[in-house]
Enzyme design. Structure first.
Site, PDB file in Angstrom:
ATOM      1  N   HIS A  83       0.805  -1.234   0.000  1.00  0.00           N
ATOM      2  CA  HIS A  83       0.000   0.000   0.000  1.00  0.00           C
ATOM      3  C   HIS A  83       0.836   1.282   0.000  1.00  0.00           C
ATOM      4  CE1 HIS A  83      -3.613  -2.301   0.561  1.00  0.00           C
ATOM      5  NE2 HIS A  83      -3.287  -2.714   1.769  1.00  0.00           N
TER       6      HIS A  83
ATOM      7  N   ASP B   7      -4.326 -12.551   4.690  1.00  0.00           N
ATOM      8  CA  ASP B   7      -5.503 -12.030   5.392  1.00  0.00           C
ATOM      9  C   ASP B   7      -6.817 -12.370   4.695  1.00  0.00           C
ATOM     10  OD1 ASP B   7      -4.776 -10.365   3.308  1.00  0.00           O
ATOM     11  OD2 ASP B   7      -4.607  -8.545   4.527  1.00  0.00           O
TER      12      ASP B   7
ATOM     13  N   HIS C 211      -6.437  -7.388   0.420  1.00  0.00           N
ATOM     14  CA  HIS C 211      -6.585  -5.977   0.048  1.00  0.00           C
ATOM     15  C   HIS C 211      -5.960  -5.713  -1.330  1.00  0.00           C
ATOM     16  CE1 HIS C 211      -6.618  -6.045   4.510  1.00  0.00           C
ATOM     17  NE2 HIS C 211      -7.516  -5.078   4.382  1.00  0.00           N
TER      18      HIS C 211
ATOM     19  N   ASP D 249      -3.085 -10.957  -1.498  1.00  0.00           N
ATOM     20  CA  ASP D 249      -3.547 -10.337  -0.254  1.00  0.00           C
ATOM     21  C   ASP D 249      -5.033  -9.981  -0.401  1.00  0.00           C
ATOM     22  OD1 ASP D 249      -1.953  -8.572   2.150  1.00  0.00           O
ATOM     23  OD2 ASP D 249      -3.952  -7.827   1.598  1.00  0.00           O
TER      24      ASP D 249
HETATM   25 ZN   LIG Z   1      -4.095  -7.108   3.338  1.00  0.00          ZN
END
Ligand SMILES: [Zn+2]
Ligand SMILES: [Zn+2]
Length: 398
Positions: A138, A263, A176, A174
């Site tokens: 990120h 995650d 995200h 991931d």
């Molecule tokens: Zn994540």
């Protein structure tokens, strides 16, 4: 690029100094997850496998960091790291990215592990490398975001391009969206970024839609699969396999970089997917197999998210390490008793007995047909429609 001739096949980036990336006791990204992973891998003999080296990392120099970040952002991180003062315009001192003493050095150390691994891969010194402290997907050029300060994936990919790689594929599983990596290479046709994530409608950072396919010079090199909340093993794996395989075969990268944030598991406290240990292990095997098939074996695997720090992260990432070391751990292998006792003493709750949790490891091939009534199939088809034509691939049959 130089073909690998390694006595050492696989590098694990690890030293206890990497535990210094620590946002504090109430932050979800507790570095104990890294310690527990390497304890588990050691107890299973993965660190002693033939051809494995374990190397530490030092804080990367500014001239390395500025290949992914603005110089004034690096200066701001260093200043916050020393003074403890927040710099909210640059994402430093938020709930997600609290300032802590030594933040600059700890973040730069993660970068060094990934960039030196990229060097060694490009030089043919090693075939695979794993940096589970990395995967800070990120982090943006000018700000920290989502627990990420410096983007080691971007630095490593830029280094590989500088060292002669003509094409690099980045695969991010991931939960995200891998927004920082995508943004860095948005208009760069040399880098294919594929992110399989929970839809931005229900999860941070809110981006990563199938119609985001890259800039005018690089259409089709940005790939986003935005899965509905509660997506489980078989549909998740179907999305991964039916996109990553055809695209990597068509793109023919010189290096595969993958981000294995774990995650997406059902026990993860921050996300809404339900992907088992076994299925995440299957995704790691797929990426490993593809690296051998399309990239001469050159593979840099990174960590990422993962907030079920005892129940999930150590098992998923031990499987990743073991796959990269060519000593895969069976899914039904017992979790070594000393590890269970140690972790139970730290956390006060019982830990899993097996290395898997009984999930699925195969999904129906896309070419056998898709189901228009299935939420995930519709999402996968949207992504295939958006990007496959740019690669000469057929959205229904490849
Ligand atoms: Zn994540
Ligand atoms: Zn291999």
């Amino acid at each position: 690029m130089v073909p690998p001739a390694p006595a050492v096949r696989t590098r694990f980036v690890w030293s206890e100094a990497l535990l210094g990336y620590d946002f504090g006791p109430t932050h979800p990204m507790n570095p104990i997850r890294l310690d527990l992973t390497f304890r588990l891998a050691r107890d299973l003999g993965v660190l002693d496998a033939p051809g494995v080296e374990v190397v530490g990392a030092e804080p990367a120099d500014d001239e390395v960091l500025v290949t992914a970040h603005d110089a004034d952002y690096v200066a701001a991180v260093r200043r916050a790291s020393t003074t403890g003062e927040p710099d909210l315009d640059r994402g430093l001192g938020t709930d997600d990215d609290p300032v802590f003493p030594g933040m600059h050095e700890a973040s730069a150390r993660i970068v060094d592990g990934s960039v030196r691994a990229a060097d060694a891969l490009c030089a043919g010194e090693i075939e695979h490398a794993v940096n589970i402290a990395g995967g800070m997907h990120h982090a943006m050029a000018d700000r920290a975001s989502g627990f990420c300060v410096y983007n080691d994936a971007v630095v490593a990919i830029r280094r590989a391009l500088d060292r002669g790689a003509e094409r690099v594929a980045y695969v991010d599983v991931d939960a995200h969206h891998g927004d920082g990596v995508e943004k860095a290479f948005w208009d760069d046709p040399r880098v294919l970024t594929i992110s399989i994530h929970e839809s931005g409608h229900t999860l941070f950072p809110g981006t990563g839609h199938p119609t985001d396919v890259g800039g005018p010079h690089a259409r089709g090199t940005v790939v986003n699969v935005a899965l509905p909340a509660h997506t489980s093993d078989v549909p998740w794996l179907r999305a991964v396999t039916t996109l990553v395989g055809p695209l990597l075969r068509a793109f023919r990268p010189d290096l595969v970089v993958s981000q294995h944030g774990c995650d997406a598991h059902g026990l993860d406290p921050l996300t809404n997917l339900a992907v088992s240990i076994d299925t995440q292990r299957a995704a790691a095997e797929l990426v490993h197999d593809l690296a051998h098939e399309v990239a001469g074996g050159r593979w840099l695997a990174l960590g990422g998210g993962g907030y079920a720090v005892a129940q999930v992260v150590p098992r998923v990432w031990t499987h990743l390490l073991a796959i990269a070391a060519h000593v895969p751990v069976p899914r039904d292998a017992p979790v070594p008793e000393p590890w269970r006792e140690h972790a139970a003493a730290v956390f006060g709750f019982p830990l899993p007995e097996r290395m898997g949790d009984g999930g699925a490891v195969a999904a129906r091939p896309w070419a056998e047909g898709y189901d228009p009534a299935d939420d995930v199939d519709r999402v996968v088809l949207a992504t295939r429609r958006a990007v496959f034509p740019w690669h000469g691939l057929d959205e229904l049959y490849d």
